[in-house]
Write an enzyme that holds these catalytic residues in place. Structure first.
Site, PDB file in Angstrom:
ATOM      1  NE  ARG A  88       8.145  -3.000   6.621  1.00 45.68           N
ATOM      2  CZ  ARG A  88       6.869  -2.676   6.491  1.00 45.68           C
ATOM      3  NH1 ARG A  88       6.496  -1.855   5.531  1.00 45.68           N
ATOM      4  NH2 ARG A  88       5.960  -3.165   7.295  1.00 45.68           N
TER       5      ARG A  88
ATOM      6  NE  ARG B 226       1.826  -4.904  10.957  1.00 46.18           N
ATOM      7  CZ  ARG B 226       2.992  -4.918  10.295  1.00 46.18           C
ATOM      8  NH1 ARG B 226       4.066  -5.443  10.839  1.00 46.18           N
ATOM      9  NH2 ARG B 226       3.075  -4.389   9.091  1.00 46.18           N
TER      10      ARG B 226
ATOM     11  CE  LYS C 267      -2.094  -1.070   3.897  1.00 44.75           C
ATOM     12  NZ  LYS C 267      -1.465  -2.370   4.238  1.00 44.75           N
TER      13      LYS C 267
ATOM     14  NE  ARG D  99      -4.982   0.501   8.917  1.00 44.80           N
ATOM     15  CZ  ARG D  99      -3.782   0.013   8.680  1.00 44.80           C
ATOM     16  NH1 ARG D  99      -3.496  -1.238   8.938  1.00 44.80           N
ATOM     17  NH2 ARG D  99      -2.840   0.777   8.189  1.00 44.80           N
TER      18      ARG D  99
ATOM     19  NE  ARG E  43       6.121  -0.795  10.121  1.00 43.34           N
ATOM     20  CZ  ARG E  43       5.090  -0.677   9.289  1.00 43.34           C
ATOM     21  NH1 ARG E  43       5.232   0.016   8.173  1.00 43.34           N
ATOM     22  NH2 ARG E  43       3.935  -1.238   9.565  1.00 43.34           N
TER      23      ARG E  43
HETATM   24  P1  AP5 Z   1       4.639  -1.583   1.958  1.00 42.71           P
HETATM   25  O1  AP5 Z   1       4.456  -0.742   0.747  1.00 42.71           O
HETATM   26  O2  AP5 Z   1       5.148  -0.939   3.205  1.00 42.71           O
HETATM   27  O3  AP5 Z   1       3.271  -2.355   2.283  1.00 42.71           O
HETATM   28  P2  AP5 Z   1       2.075  -1.888   3.155  1.00 42.71           P
HETATM   29  O4  AP5 Z   1       0.874  -2.579   2.607  1.00 42.71           O
HETATM   30  O5  AP5 Z   1       2.016  -0.402   3.272  1.00 42.71           O
HETATM   31  O6  AP5 Z   1       2.506  -2.582   4.518  1.00 42.71           O
HETATM   32  P3  AP5 Z   1       2.583  -2.034   5.975  1.00 42.71           P
HETATM   33  O7  AP5 Z   1       3.304  -3.101   6.754  1.00 42.71           O
HETATM   34  O8  AP5 Z   1       3.130  -0.655   6.079  1.00 42.71           O
HETATM   35  O9  AP5 Z   1       1.045  -2.040   6.298  1.00 42.71           O
HETATM   36  P4  AP5 Z   1       0.284  -2.085   7.613  1.00 42.71           P
HETATM   37  O10 AP5 Z   1      -1.111  -1.936   7.179  1.00 42.71           O
HETATM   38  O11 AP5 Z   1       0.606  -3.275   8.462  1.00 42.71           O
HETATM   39  O12 AP5 Z   1       0.930  -0.877   8.416  1.00 42.71           O
HETATM   40  P5  AP5 Z   1       0.599   0.661   8.538  1.00 42.71           P
HETATM   41  O13 AP5 Z   1       1.872   1.367   8.487  1.00 42.71           O
HETATM   42  O14 AP5 Z   1      -0.482   1.072   7.639  1.00 42.71           O
HETATM   43  O15 AP5 Z   1       5.528  -2.831   1.535  1.00 42.71           O
HETATM   44  C1  AP5 Z   1       5.958  -3.791   2.486  1.00 42.71           C
HETATM   45  C2  AP5 Z   1       7.370  -4.261   2.102  1.00 42.71           C
HETATM   46  O16 AP5 Z   1       7.290  -4.946   0.858  1.00 42.71           O
HETATM   47  C3  AP5 Z   1       8.359  -3.101   1.901  1.00 42.71           C
HETATM   48  O17 AP5 Z   1       9.621  -3.495   2.344  1.00 42.71           O
HETATM   49  C4  AP5 Z   1       8.355  -2.884   0.376  1.00 42.71           C
HETATM   50  O18 AP5 Z   1       9.571  -2.363  -0.084  1.00 42.71           O
HETATM   51  C5  AP5 Z   1       8.096  -4.291  -0.133  1.00 42.71           C
HETATM   52  N1  AP5 Z   1       7.345  -4.340  -1.394  1.00 42.71           N
HETATM   53  C6  AP5 Z   1       6.293  -3.537  -1.764  1.00 42.71           C
HETATM   54  N2  AP5 Z   1       5.843  -3.883  -2.976  1.00 42.71           N
HETATM   55  C7  AP5 Z   1       6.604  -4.946  -3.390  1.00 42.71           C
HETATM   56  C8  AP5 Z   1       6.604  -5.760  -4.582  1.00 42.71           C
HETATM   57  N3  AP5 Z   1       5.735  -5.577  -5.586  1.00 42.71           N
HETATM   58  N4  AP5 Z   1       7.508  -6.759  -4.629  1.00 42.71           N
HETATM   59  C9  AP5 Z   1       8.393  -6.983  -3.624  1.00 42.71           C
HETATM   60  N5  AP5 Z   1       8.449  -6.245  -2.474  1.00 42.71           N
HETATM   61  C10 AP5 Z   1       7.554  -5.233  -2.361  1.00 42.71           C
HETATM   62  O19 AP5 Z   1       0.011   0.683  10.026  1.00 42.71           O
HETATM   63  C11 AP5 Z   1       0.855   0.383  11.126  1.00 42.71           C
HETATM   64  C12 AP5 Z   1       0.047   0.379  12.405  1.00 42.71           C
HETATM   65  O20 AP5 Z   1      -0.513   1.688  12.637  1.00 42.71           O
HETATM   66  C13 AP5 Z   1      -1.175  -0.554  12.435  1.00 42.71           C
HETATM   67  O21 AP5 Z   1      -0.832  -1.886  12.774  1.00 42.71           O
HETATM   68  C14 AP5 Z   1      -2.023   0.123  13.528  1.00 42.71           C
HETATM   69  O22 AP5 Z   1      -1.527  -0.141  14.814  1.00 42.71           O
HETATM   70  C15 AP5 Z   1      -1.803   1.609  13.231  1.00 42.71           C
HETATM   71  N6  AP5 Z   1      -2.807   2.109  12.274  1.00 42.71           N
HETATM   72  C16 AP5 Z   1      -2.581   2.581  11.010  1.00 42.71           C
HETATM   73  N7  AP5 Z   1      -3.737   2.954  10.438  1.00 42.71           N
HETATM   74  C17 AP5 Z   1      -4.709   2.729  11.362  1.00 42.71           C
HETATM   75  C18 AP5 Z   1      -6.116   2.906  11.341  1.00 42.71           C
HETATM   76  N8  AP5 Z   1      -6.769   3.387  10.263  1.00 42.71           N
HETATM   77  N9  AP5 Z   1      -6.815   2.575  12.466  1.00 42.71           N
HETATM   78  C19 AP5 Z   1      -6.199   2.107  13.565  1.00 42.71           C
HETATM   79  N10 AP5 Z   1      -4.861   1.901  13.625  1.00 42.71           N
HETATM   80  C20 AP5 Z   1      -4.122   2.203  12.536  1.00 42.71           C
END
Ligand code: AP5
Length: 191
Positions: free
Chosen positions: A127, A144, A13, A88, A133
């Site tokens: 990662r 998660r 994402k 979410r 992280r």
């Molecule tokens: P990346 O692009 O970071 O993927 P992502 O889907 O953004 O994954 P995240 O781990 O950041 O998502 P998440 O939903 O768990 O965490 P968030 O930060 O939103 O890619 C992942 C890896 O893969 C990277 O190393 C990238 O380089 C690699 N990659 C990407 N595309 C690739 C490809 N095509 N091929 C190979 N490799 C690839 O949220 C974190 C925390 O914040 C949550 O757990 C929660 O506690 C809180 N939070 C955030 N939003 C909310 C909300 N709305 N409500 C409540 N709590 C929230």
């Protein structure tokens, strides 16, 4: 354009949000990034959010909703935005509906990245090695994924019912995924 990008942890994402935002000249707003910035600055919001993030749980809706509301009220988001990682929960969907209705606009599309479970775990473990992280440990990744399946996955059907869903295969090279997203979004009419 008013867009959402959804998908399980590690689906890509954040990676794709940047390209979509550049393409449509709108800000990419990531709730995860905003929380992490607050954690690293040690703000009260960051101190509160960290408790949940480190455990792989969602930050409470009231806290998250307020933060998004104030972010999309900023001038750069008036003409549109891409929300990454929000909404979410069904309560967040309701809240976002209200925010968007207030502006007199509507959502244009919801991009969902579909990925294979094993691929995602591999990405997050890689990662963890590269960036360290705090929530990329095996136990927290598992939690998660569970929270995503319980709280967020059902929202995909809700948006499908509204006719907004754009499902894109998130596997393959980053550039190839980006191109698939552009191809799908370029035919979506702007509201
Ligand atoms: P990346 O692009 O970071 O993927 P992502 O889907 O953004 O994954 P995240 O781990 O950041 O998502 P998440 O939903 O768990 O965490 P968030 O930060 O939103 O890619 C992942 C890896 O893969 C990277 O190393 C990238 O380089 C690699 N990659 C990407 N595309 C690739 C490809 N095509 N091929 C190979 N490799 C690839 O949220 C974190 C925390 O914040 C949550 O757990 C929660 O506690 C809180 N939070 C955030 N939003 C909310 C909300 N709305 N409500 C409540 N709590 C929230």
């Amino acid at each position: 354009m008013r867009l959402l990008i959804m998908g399980p942890p590690g689906a890509g994402k954040g990676t794709q949000a940047k390209f979509i935002a550049e393409h449509f000249k709108i800000p990419a707003i990531s709730t995860g990034d905003i929380f992490r910035a607050n954690v690293s600055q040690g703000t009260p919001l960051g101190i509160e959010a960290k408790k949940y993030m480190d455990a792989g749980e969602y930050v409470p809706d009231e806290v998250t909703n307020l933060m998004v509301r104030s972010r999309i009220d900023e001038p750069d988001a008036v003409a549109g935005f891409l929300l990454d990682g929000y909404p979410r929960t069904s309560q967040q969907v309701e809240e976002l509906d209200g925010m968007i209705k207030f502006t007199g606009h509507s959502l244009d599309a919801v991009v969902v990245l579909t990925v294979d479970q094993d691929e995602i775990v591999g990405r997050l473990i890689q990662r963890a090695e590269a960036e360290g992280r705090a929530d990329d440990t095996e136990d927290v990744i598992r939690r998660r994924q569970e929270v995503y399946a319980e709280e967020t996955e059902p929202l995909i059907e809700l948006y499908r019912g509204r006719g907004l869903l754009v499902e894109v295969d998130g596997l393959g090279e980053v550039d190839a995924v980006t191109q698939r997203i552009f191809d799908a979004l370029d035919v979506v009419p702007e509201s």
